[in-house]
Scaffold this motif. Sequence first.
Motif, PDB file in Angstrom:
ATOM      1  N   LEU A 125       5.428   2.416 -15.435  1.00 12.65           N
ATOM      2  CA  LEU A 125       5.755   2.481 -13.916  1.00 12.65           C
ATOM      3  C   LEU A 125       6.845   1.479 -13.992  1.00 12.65           C
ATOM      4  CD1 LEU A 125       4.655   4.260 -11.781  1.00 12.65           C
ATOM      5  CD2 LEU A 125       2.921   2.587 -12.107  1.00 12.65           C
ATOM      6  N   ARG A 126       6.362   0.080 -13.981  1.00 12.18           N
ATOM      7  CA  ARG A 126       7.242  -1.082 -13.652  1.00 12.18           C
ATOM      8  C   ARG A 126       9.439  -0.662 -14.105  1.00 12.18           C
ATOM      9  NH1 ARG A 126       6.926  -7.084 -14.359  1.00 12.18           N
ATOM     10  NH2 ARG A 126       9.082  -7.880 -14.597  1.00 12.18           N
ATOM     11  N   GLN A 127       9.466  -0.075 -15.237  1.00  7.61           N
ATOM     12  CA  GLN A 127      10.682   0.364 -15.546  1.00  7.61           C
ATOM     13  C   GLN A 127      10.736   1.261 -14.634  1.00  7.61           C
ATOM     14  OE1 GLN A 127      12.419  -1.680 -16.968  1.00  7.61           O
ATOM     15  NE2 GLN A 127      14.051  -0.887 -17.000  1.00  7.61           N
ATOM     16  N   ARG A 128      10.586   2.254 -14.467  1.00  2.78           N
ATOM     17  CA  ARG A 128      10.205   3.877 -13.852  1.00  2.78           C
ATOM     18  C   ARG A 128      11.696   3.431 -12.360  1.00  2.78           C
ATOM     19  NH1 ARG A 128       6.813   7.662 -14.860  1.00  2.78           N
ATOM     20  NH2 ARG A 128       5.600   6.492 -12.842  1.00  2.78           N
ATOM     21  N   GLY A 129      10.341   2.378 -11.941  1.00  4.24           N
ATOM     22  CA  GLY A 129      10.479   1.563 -10.690  1.00  4.24           C
ATOM     23  C   GLY A 129      11.604   1.152 -10.369  1.00  4.24           C
ATOM     24  N   TYR A 130      12.543   0.509 -11.682  1.00  3.74           N
ATOM     25  CA  TYR A 130      12.936  -0.742 -11.508  1.00  3.74           C
ATOM     26  C   TYR A 130      14.657   0.623 -11.841  1.00  3.74           C
ATOM     27  CZ  TYR A 130      16.174  -4.609 -13.036  1.00  3.74           C
ATOM     28  OH  TYR A 130      16.904  -5.566 -13.079  1.00  3.74           O
ATOM     29  N   GLU A 171      15.212   3.509 -10.528  1.00  2.00           N
ATOM     30  CA  GLU A 171      15.466   3.537  -9.615  1.00  2.00           C
ATOM     31  C   GLU A 171      15.922   3.183  -8.337  1.00  2.00           C
ATOM     32  OE1 GLU A 171      12.745   6.484  -6.079  1.00  2.00           O
ATOM     33  OE2 GLU A 171      11.861   5.759  -8.044  1.00  2.00           O
ATOM     34  N   TRP A 172      15.203   2.104  -8.382  1.00  2.00           N
ATOM     35  CA  TRP A 172      15.614   0.756  -7.649  1.00  2.00           C
ATOM     36  C   TRP A 172      17.330   0.356  -7.533  1.00  2.00           C
ATOM     37  CZ3 TRP A 172      17.565  -4.382  -9.076  1.00  2.00           C
ATOM     38  CH2 TRP A 172      18.031  -5.152  -7.364  1.00  2.00           C
ATOM     39  N   LYS A 173      17.654   0.126  -8.894  1.00  2.00           N
ATOM     40  CA  LYS A 173      18.436  -0.461  -9.036  1.00  2.00           C
ATOM     41  C   LYS A 173      19.785   0.788  -9.055  1.00  2.00           C
ATOM     42  CE  LYS A 173      20.789  -2.789 -11.380  1.00  2.00           C
ATOM     43  NZ  LYS A 173      20.991  -4.085 -11.986  1.00  2.00           N
ATOM     44  N   ARG A 174      19.879   2.942  -9.352  1.00  2.00           N
ATOM     45  CA  ARG A 174      20.313   3.277  -8.362  1.00  2.00           C
ATOM     46  C   ARG A 174      20.768   3.687  -6.898  1.00  2.00           C
ATOM     47  NH1 ARG A 174      16.774   6.088 -12.201  1.00  2.00           N
ATOM     48  NH2 ARG A 174      16.006   6.847 -10.611  1.00  2.00           N
ATOM     49  N   CYS A 175      19.472   3.045  -6.664  1.00  2.00           N
ATOM     50  CA  CYS A 175      19.485   3.442  -4.791  1.00  2.00           C
ATOM     51  C   CYS A 175      19.643   1.984  -4.367  1.00  2.00           C
ATOM     52  CB  CYS A 175      18.271   3.216  -4.670  1.00  2.00           C
ATOM     53  SG  CYS A 175      17.415   4.488  -4.278  1.00  2.00           S
ATOM     54  N   MET A 206       1.192  -1.094  -0.079  1.00  2.00           N
ATOM     55  CA  MET A 206       0.182  -0.251  -0.206  1.00  2.00           C
ATOM     56  C   MET A 206       1.032   1.513  -0.131  1.00  2.00           C
ATOM     57  SD  MET A 206      -2.658   1.593  -0.237  1.00  2.00           S
ATOM     58  CE  MET A 206      -3.785  -0.251   0.123  1.00  2.00           C
ATOM     59  N   TRP A 207       2.279   1.369   0.975  1.00  2.00           N
ATOM     60  CA  TRP A 207       3.163   2.741   1.165  1.00  2.00           C
ATOM     61  C   TRP A 207       4.460   2.106   0.205  1.00  2.00           C
ATOM     62  CZ3 TRP A 207      -1.135   5.931   1.517  1.00  2.00           C
ATOM     63  CH2 TRP A 207      -2.155   5.551   2.315  1.00  2.00           C
ATOM     64  N   ARG A 208       4.283   1.195  -0.463  1.00  2.00           N
ATOM     65  CA  ARG A 208       5.089   1.174  -1.459  1.00  2.00           C
ATOM     66  C   ARG A 208       5.018   1.511  -2.810  1.00  2.00           C
ATOM     67  NH1 ARG A 208       8.163  -3.292   1.556  1.00  2.00           N
ATOM     68  NH2 ARG A 208       7.155  -4.388   3.040  1.00  2.00           N
ATOM     69  N   ASP A 209       6.601   2.684  -3.130  1.00  2.00           N
ATOM     70  CA  ASP A 209       6.708   3.062  -4.818  1.00  2.00           C
ATOM     71  C   ASP A 209       7.321   1.556  -5.378  1.00  2.00           C
ATOM     72  OD1 ASP A 209       8.806   3.203  -4.637  1.00  2.00           O
ATOM     73  OD2 ASP A 209       9.069   5.304  -4.119  1.00  2.00           O
ATOM     74  N   LYS A 210       6.880   1.615  -6.837  1.00  2.00           N
ATOM     75  CA  LYS A 210       7.347   0.690  -7.834  1.00  2.00           C
ATOM     76  C   LYS A 210       9.049   0.578  -7.125  1.00  2.00           C
ATOM     77  CE  LYS A 210       4.865  -1.157 -10.325  1.00  2.00           C
ATOM     78  NZ  LYS A 210       3.211  -0.833  -9.557  1.00  2.00           N
ATOM     79  N   TRP A 225      10.446  -3.260  -5.991  1.00  2.00           N
ATOM     80  CA  TRP A 225      11.211  -4.415  -6.740  1.00  2.00           C
ATOM     81  C   TRP A 225      12.139  -4.696  -4.762  1.00  2.00           C
ATOM     82  CZ3 TRP A 225      11.594  -6.817 -10.666  1.00  2.00           C
ATOM     83  CH2 TRP A 225      11.114  -5.725 -11.575  1.00  2.00           C
ATOM     84  N   ALA A 226      12.949  -3.544  -4.572  1.00  2.00           N
ATOM     85  CA  ALA A 226      13.729  -3.867  -3.068  1.00  2.00           C
ATOM     86  C   ALA A 226      12.871  -5.286  -2.232  1.00  2.00           C
ATOM     87  CB  ALA A 226      13.210  -2.597  -2.439  1.00  2.00           C
ATOM     88  N   LEU A 227      11.912  -4.810  -2.317  1.00  2.00           N
ATOM     89  CA  LEU A 227      11.178  -6.082  -0.912  1.00  2.00           C
ATOM     90  C   LEU A 227      11.056  -7.755  -2.208  1.00  2.00           C
ATOM     91  CD1 LEU A 227       9.239  -7.122   0.476  1.00  2.00           C
ATOM     92  CD2 LEU A 227       7.272  -6.639  -0.508  1.00  2.00           C
ATOM     93  N   ALA A 228      11.021  -7.397  -3.471  1.00  2.00           N
ATOM     94  CA  ALA A 228      10.939  -8.506  -4.383  1.00  2.00           C
ATOM     95  C   ALA A 228      13.163  -8.978  -3.825  1.00  2.00           C
ATOM     96  CB  ALA A 228      10.964  -8.585  -5.797  1.00  2.00           C
TER      97      ALA A 228
END
Length: 218
Positions: free
Chosen positions: A205-210, A212-216, A161-165, A169-172
């Motif tokens: 949305l999926r790719q943008r989140g991926y 962003e996760w990779k950058r982090c 609910m309160w997780r962005d994409k 990915w981080a949860l996965a």
Amino acid sequence: MMRALVLLSGGQDSSTCLYWAMREYGAAQVCAIGFDYGQRHVEELNYARGICDGLGISFAVIALPAVTELTANALTRKDMVVDAATVGDAPPNTLVEGRNMLFLMYAAIYAKERGIRTLVTGVSQSDYSGYPDCRDVFIKSLNVTLNLSMDYEYTIETPLMWRDKAQVWALAQELGVLDIIRDKTLTCYNGIAGEGCGNCPACTLRQRGYEEWKRCTK
């Protein structure tokens, strides 16, 4: 007796929720349900079944053919083109009115018959894409309504609910299933697995989140 029923489409979010539920309740206590409502990307259900078969988890598919007759949208009408972006405050043309309410209602009936009290769904208000039935206030309201309508105490769990994409990915990754979620799920509205078509709102949305996760993670 099963403890949790996961609403599983075969996409990134619901598949991540399946693995989350397995961690929280134990694989032997989890089952899943999906819906065939005439969606253009109905192939997603085959990916959902493939995941469940590999895990030894029961997966039921419920047909809801009337949805295509009730509302005109690009997700169930193949004569409509999926808009790449929304215009102003208008909802996306992939909005299927009342979809999550219908899914949760049927899932609740299925769950009660089996003595299950926990429903797990992958809706998110952080990345809800203009879909009103992904909001926390709606889920809480429906939870009360379901309890009253069937005189049964349900709990609707919304781990995303309160997780962005990027956080999904981080949860996965945290769950140890990043490669499965990336390569073995179907999120694309045009029915292309993995990275998808790259153009529809779900893929964007999926790719943008991926990314962003990779950058982090660097």
